[in-house]
Scaffold this active site. Sequence first.
Site, mmCIF file in Angstrom:
data_model
loop_
_atom_site.group_PDB
_atom_site.id
_atom_site.type_symbol
_atom_site.label_atom_id
_atom_site.label_comp_id
_atom_site.label_asym_id
_atom_site.label_seq_id
_atom_site.Cartn_x
_atom_site.Cartn_y
_atom_site.Cartn_z
ATOM 1 N N LYS A 15 0.706 -0.767 0.005
ATOM 2 C CA LYS A 15 -0.351 -0.220 0.118
ATOM 3 C C LYS A 15 0.987 0.673 -0.147
ATOM 4 C CE LYS A 15 -1.784 -1.220 3.661
ATOM 5 N NZ LYS A 15 -1.243 -2.337 3.883
ATOM 6 N N ARG A 87 -9.169 0.324 8.948
ATOM 7 C CA ARG A 87 -8.702 -1.292 9.805
ATOM 8 C C ARG A 87 -9.911 -1.718 10.228
ATOM 9 N NH1 ARG A 87 -2.572 0.502 9.514
ATOM 10 N NH2 ARG A 87 -1.787 -1.440 9.844
ATOM 11 N N ARG A 126 11.995 -5.256 4.777
ATOM 12 C CA ARG A 126 11.705 -3.739 4.687
ATOM 13 C C ARG A 126 12.652 -2.989 4.916
ATOM 14 N NH1 ARG A 126 5.130 -2.057 4.883
ATOM 15 N NH2 ARG A 126 6.152 -2.963 7.505
ATOM 16 N N ARG A 159 12.034 -1.670 10.355
ATOM 17 C CA ARG A 159 11.008 -1.428 11.684
ATOM 18 C C ARG A 159 11.095 -2.408 11.886
ATOM 19 N NH1 ARG A 159 5.257 0.260 8.548
ATOM 20 N NH2 ARG A 159 4.699 -1.088 10.120
ATOM 21 N N ARG A 170 0.102 -9.224 13.555
ATOM 22 C CA ARG A 170 -0.306 -8.518 13.047
ATOM 23 C C ARG A 170 -0.857 -8.902 11.176
ATOM 24 N NH1 ARG A 170 4.368 -5.463 10.904
ATOM 25 N NH2 ARG A 170 3.667 -4.189 9.593
HETATM 26 P P1 ADP Z 1 2.294 -1.416 3.205
HETATM 27 O O1 ADP Z 1 2.331 -0.637 3.234
HETATM 28 O O2 ADP Z 1 1.068 -2.731 2.479
HETATM 29 O O3 ADP Z 1 2.828 -2.681 4.039
HETATM 30 P P2 ADP Z 1 5.092 -1.236 1.850
HETATM 31 O O4 ADP Z 1 4.531 -0.652 0.534
HETATM 32 O O5 ADP Z 1 5.370 -0.896 3.042
HETATM 33 O O6 ADP Z 1 3.114 -2.395 2.505
HETATM 34 O O7 ADP Z 1 5.549 -2.929 1.057
HETATM 35 C C1 ADP Z 1 5.965 -3.937 2.035
HETATM 36 C C2 ADP Z 1 7.317 -4.218 1.458
HETATM 37 O O8 ADP Z 1 7.144 -5.573 0.543
HETATM 38 C C3 ADP Z 1 8.552 -2.940 0.979
HETATM 39 O O9 ADP Z 1 9.875 -3.148 1.924
HETATM 40 C C4 ADP Z 1 8.330 -3.348 -0.710
HETATM 41 O O10 ADP Z 1 9.930 -2.219 -1.182
HETATM 42 C C5 ADP Z 1 8.635 -3.908 -0.752
HETATM 43 N N1 ADP Z 1 6.999 -4.430 -2.061
HETATM 44 C C6 ADP Z 1 5.799 -3.276 -2.154
HETATM 45 N N2 ADP Z 1 5.869 -3.409 -3.424
HETATM 46 C C7 ADP Z 1 6.048 -4.949 -3.941
HETATM 47 C C8 ADP Z 1 5.689 -5.644 -4.945
HETATM 48 N N3 ADP Z 1 5.090 -5.609 -6.089
HETATM 49 N N4 ADP Z 1 6.663 -6.902 -5.051
HETATM 50 C C9 ADP Z 1 7.794 -6.900 -4.193
HETATM 51 N N5 ADP Z 1 8.028 -6.630 -2.882
HETATM 52 C C10 ADP Z 1 7.097 -5.524 -2.884
HETATM 53 P P1 AMP Z 2 1.247 0.408 9.473
HETATM 54 O O1 AMP Z 2 2.592 1.373 9.475
HETATM 55 O O2 AMP Z 2 0.484 0.488 8.433
HETATM 56 O O3 AMP Z 2 1.509 -1.314 9.306
HETATM 57 O O4 AMP Z 2 0.763 0.257 11.292
HETATM 58 C C1 AMP Z 2 1.846 -0.490 11.671
HETATM 59 C C2 AMP Z 2 0.853 -0.213 13.551
HETATM 60 O O5 AMP Z 2 0.392 1.414 13.400
HETATM 61 C C3 AMP Z 2 -0.389 -0.961 13.200
HETATM 62 O O6 AMP Z 2 0.335 -2.373 13.645
HETATM 63 C C4 AMP Z 2 -1.401 -0.225 14.175
HETATM 64 O O7 AMP Z 2 -1.079 -0.395 15.994
HETATM 65 C C5 AMP Z 2 -1.053 0.940 14.031
HETATM 66 N N1 AMP Z 2 -2.022 1.475 13.134
HETATM 67 C C6 AMP Z 2 -1.899 2.212 11.722
HETATM 68 N N2 AMP Z 2 -2.847 2.244 10.884
HETATM 69 C C7 AMP Z 2 -3.721 2.097 12.380
HETATM 70 C C8 AMP Z 2 -5.395 1.996 12.515
HETATM 71 N N3 AMP Z 2 -6.099 2.284 11.185
HETATM 72 N N4 AMP Z 2 -6.582 1.747 13.353
HETATM 73 C C9 AMP Z 2 -6.030 0.909 14.239
HETATM 74 N N5 AMP Z 2 -3.677 0.634 14.569
HETATM 75 C C10 AMP Z 2 -3.414 1.668 13.524
#
Ligand code: ADP
Ligand code: AMP
Length: 218
Positions: A15, A87, A126, A159, A170
């Site tokens: 995302k 969420r 990541r 992270r 998660r």
């Molecule tokens: P989210 O925001 O849904 O948690 P991220 O955009 O942070 O996901 O992506 C999670 C990890 O996967 C990151 O390390 C990113 O670089 C990698 N990633 C994102 N899209 C792809 C893809 N289409 N193919 C492979 N790796 C990806």
């Molecule tokens: P994310 O960066 O989206 O993976 O979020 C990291 C953490 O932040 C999650 O595991 C939750 O603890 C908290 N968080 C982020 N967005 C939300 C949401 N919309 N509702 C509740 N918790 C959230």
Amino acid sequence: MPGDIVLLGAPGAGKGTQAQILRQRFGYRQVSTGDLLREHRANGTELGKAAESFMQRGDLVPDSLIIKMVEGELEGPGAVLFDGFPRTVPQAQALDALLADRGRGLPRAVYFAIERAALEARLLGRWTNPRTGRVYHETFNPPRVAGIDDEDGGPLVQREDDKPETIAKRLDVFQAQTMPLVAYYAEHGDRLVTVDATGSVEDVAHQLIHAIGVEHAH
Ligand code: ADP
Ligand code: AMP
């Protein structure tokens, strides 16, 4: 003006990566609740302190805190991409109401479909720029120099919640509390589209741009 969009998908589905692309190409405003919460924690605010233990455990932060935080982000020009929010069903209902109060249309949602097995490898590799939220992957989407952001030349970090036990938690939380939103957006106004999130970053971007109909917006 394109309408507001909710990016819906499991942790690691891509995302944030796609939000960055849409923001740069089409001028959306990105509202990422995870990034906002990490900023509150870094600044030591009351909200940051209240959210900390939930985030460390991989639990969701309570709806009331999240909704109040997002309400403060809704003013401003242009369409919004919601990344990591809503969420829960109460968060989705609150967002619909907040947007209606402001005379905006209801948001559409894009579900990032991907199997759980692919997510762990994405999250374990990541690396993030904590200053901008830009994300990389050490194998799938590496920076030019390991550990350094291509854009601002500063350090990338991993992270604290991207470790195996917290990832598993998660993903369970996603399944139990966030998956019901797929039905919510399908059933309340036929607002759901799905993309196959298993392809390359470019492939997913292509599907997404087509799905939300902005390909001719430029
Ligand atoms: P989210 O925001 O849904 O948690 P991220 O955009 O942070 O996901 O992506 C999670 C990890 O996967 C990151 O390390 C990113 O670089 C990698 N990633 C994102 N899209 C792809 C893809 N289409 N193919 C492979 N790796 C990806
Ligand atoms: P994310 O960066 O989206 O993976 O979020 C990291 C953490 O932040 C999650 O595991 C939750 O603890 C908290 N968080 C982020 N967005 C939300 C949401 N919309 N509702 C509740 N918790 C959230």
